[in-house]
Design an enzyme around this catalytic site. Structure first.
Site, short mmCIF file in Angstrom:
data_model
loop_
_atom_site.label_atom_id
_atom_site.label_comp_id
_atom_site.label_asym_id
_atom_site.label_seq_id
_atom_site.Cartn_x
_atom_site.Cartn_y
_atom_site.Cartn_z
N GLN A 192 5.10 8.64 -8.73
CA GLN A 192 3.83 8.63 -9.45
C GLN A 192 2.70 8.16 -8.54
OE1 GLN A 192 2.70 9.61 -12.34
NE2 GLN A 192 0.69 8.63 -12.19
N GLU A 193 3.00 7.19 -7.68
CA GLU A 193 1.97 6.63 -6.81
C GLU A 193 1.61 7.55 -5.64
OE1 GLU A 193 0.13 4.06 -7.09
OE2 GLU A 193 1.06 2.94 -8.73
N SER A 194 2.63 8.12 -4.99
CA SER A 194 2.36 8.81 -3.71
C SER A 194 3.07 10.14 -3.54
CB SER A 194 2.77 7.90 -2.55
OG SER A 194 4.20 7.77 -2.54
#
Length: 482
Positions: free
Chosen positions: A311-313
């Protein structure tokens, strides 16, 4: 005297008639097992279900699933142990129920009049429909009259009854009932292009789409129908009454809503491009980082940690945002300093720090929040900060909700961006709608990893079983020749 004799004869005749009328029922009550008392006597509740990613599955050597958790809660109210019995399809399940080998059947079973005649039913607790699934990029039929290739169904006589009724409207309608494969296995074969069409439960299709985005829905075969638990047909109603009371309580306490949120909430969101990209990443990118997620998982499920990183990267160690967060876990400079790491673009340092930071956030939460739900609150804090999470919980309480219940708090997160609400809160405006979606995405990503590996393991097991069977057949052939 003659009149007295006739009255005696008449009275005896009426008595024998009454015995004849009542005796079969009384005989049935004395010979038919009372399932409620049998359950209490044996100290365990036998629940039949089907192994899939919604109803029941094994995760890290522990039993999980919507039906499992609901059945466990019911067993707890009865004061007995729960014993799950797994079957391949609905007919196996109903056959065992008919033989009274199980106490109830729970597998997101749709209502059908034939089954209602055959068994007792519990209260409705959800709804679903039968849908025609096909493979994306193939021609989409508009109705059953447009279907030119084979339609496959699992072993489900109630569904066949429905199709026979539809056959009156579409005389050319034919289908193949596969008794060897589960509904989930048929959908997987469809996704791989091995069969052209499958009619399946809408819940199961939506769940499989999360790991097989090639699946598409052509149209609904039926309207929405209620989903029930089924019980053996029995002159005693004790178990049915206990189930009715339990379901009413599960509705009132929010247990049903929480389970729907946990197991069904994520499957309502489906984006083909995002899911296809994610599955490619699971197959090609995740293997190089999964050892690090496992190494630094701490008290977390490593697959959840992996989902956060995606989700972040999108599992890109060199990812950078305009706001200055960097690395596979997209850490700020302050967080990196707090976690004492020197290089945010080093995957190992980033994953270690991200995990430690999540554990720290969890430790800041009040003990009143249940263990299973603490991670969702922590993820909100990971996304928009601990202060805004405190505001969201306070706002939930002010609006009459439970600040310790994720289902209640999640509904109010978007309100953090509305002036009439954030102006009254300590930490002010926050993009709560993004935090809401952030957690939903992570839950969906985590479940997809879990189910991707579950399907892979099942296929490996089936392949090994088929290979063993083939070897055995060859040995038998050789023996016959000798």
């Amino acid at each position: 005297m003659k009149g007295l004799f006739l009255r005696i004869i008449t009275a005896l005749a009426l008595l024998f008639w009454a015995i004849d009328m009542v005796f079969p029922w009384q005989f049935l009550r004395h010979t038919e097992e009372n399932h409620y008392t049998a359950i209490q006597a044996r100290g365990s509740l036998y629940v039949g279900t089907i192994n899939n990613q919604i109803s029941y599955f094994i995760n890290k050597d522990s039993e999980r699933g919507f039906e499992y958790e609901l059945a466990k809660a019911f067993a707890d109210t009865l004061g007995v142990e729960l014993e799950m019995k797994i079957f391949d399809n609905q007919e196996q399940l109903f056959d065992e129920l008919d033989k009274h080998n199980i106490d109830l059947a729970a597998a997101h079973l749709l209502y059908h009049p034939k089954n209602a005649e055959r068994f007792q039913i519990g209260p409705a607790y959800h709804s679903a429909s039968w849908q025609l699934a096909y493979r994306k990029n193939e021609n989409r039929p508009k109705n059953l009259g447009n279907v030119k290739k084979d339609i496959y169904i699992s072993n489900n006589l109630a569904l066949e009854e429905t199709l026979k009724e539809l056959q009156k409207q579409y005389p050319q309608l034919i289908w193949k009932r596969n008794q060897a494969l589960t509904q989930e296995e048929l959908l997987l074969q469809l996704a791989e292009g091995k069969i052209p069409y499958v009619i399946a439960n809408s819940i199961d299709i939506a769940a499989i789409q999360q790991i097989k985005p090639e699946l598409a829905i052509a149209f609904d075969i039926t309207d929405e129908a209620n989903v029930h638990w089924y019980l053996p047909n029995n002159p005693y109603r004790d178990l049915q009454t206990a189930l009715l009371n339990f379901m009413n309580n599960a509705e009132e306490t929010g247990l049903l809503d929480n389970l729907k949120e946990k197991y069904l909430g994520h499957i309502s969101q489906f984006d083909y491009v995002d899911t296809r990209s994610y599955m490619n990443a699971i197959e090609n990118t995740l293997p190089q980082f999964s050892p690090l997620f496992e190494k630094y998982k701490g008290e977390l499920d490593w697959r959840l940690l992996a989902a956060v990183a995606y989700q972040e990267s999108h599992w890109n160690p060199d990812a950078t945002s305009p706001t200055g967060v960097r690395g596979i876990m997209m850490l700020t400079k302050n967080t990196a300093q707090h976690m004492k790491i020197s290089d945010r673009t080093d995957p190992e340092q980033s994953i270690k720090a991200g995990s430690e930071y999540l554990h720290w956030l969890i430790s800041q939460l009040p003990e009143s929040i249940e263990k299973e739900e603490r991670i969702w609150f922590a993820l909100v804090a990971y996304n928009i900060g601990l202060g805004h999470l405190i505001d969201a919980r306070r706002l939930t309480q002010n609006l009459g909700g439970n600040p310790d219940n994720w289902f209640d708090v999640k509904k109010n997160l978007p309100l953090l961006a509305e002036k009439r609400y954030y102006s009254q809160l300590k930490y002010g405006y926050a993009r709560g709608y993004e935090a809401h979606q952030y957690v939903e995405n992570i839950r969906r990503y985590m479940n997809s990893i879990v189910n991707y590996h579950r399907v892979q393991e099942n296929q490996t097991t089936n392949d090994n079983a088929n290979n063993e069977s083939a070897v055995k057949n060859l040995e038998e052939i050789k023996e016959n020749k000798d």
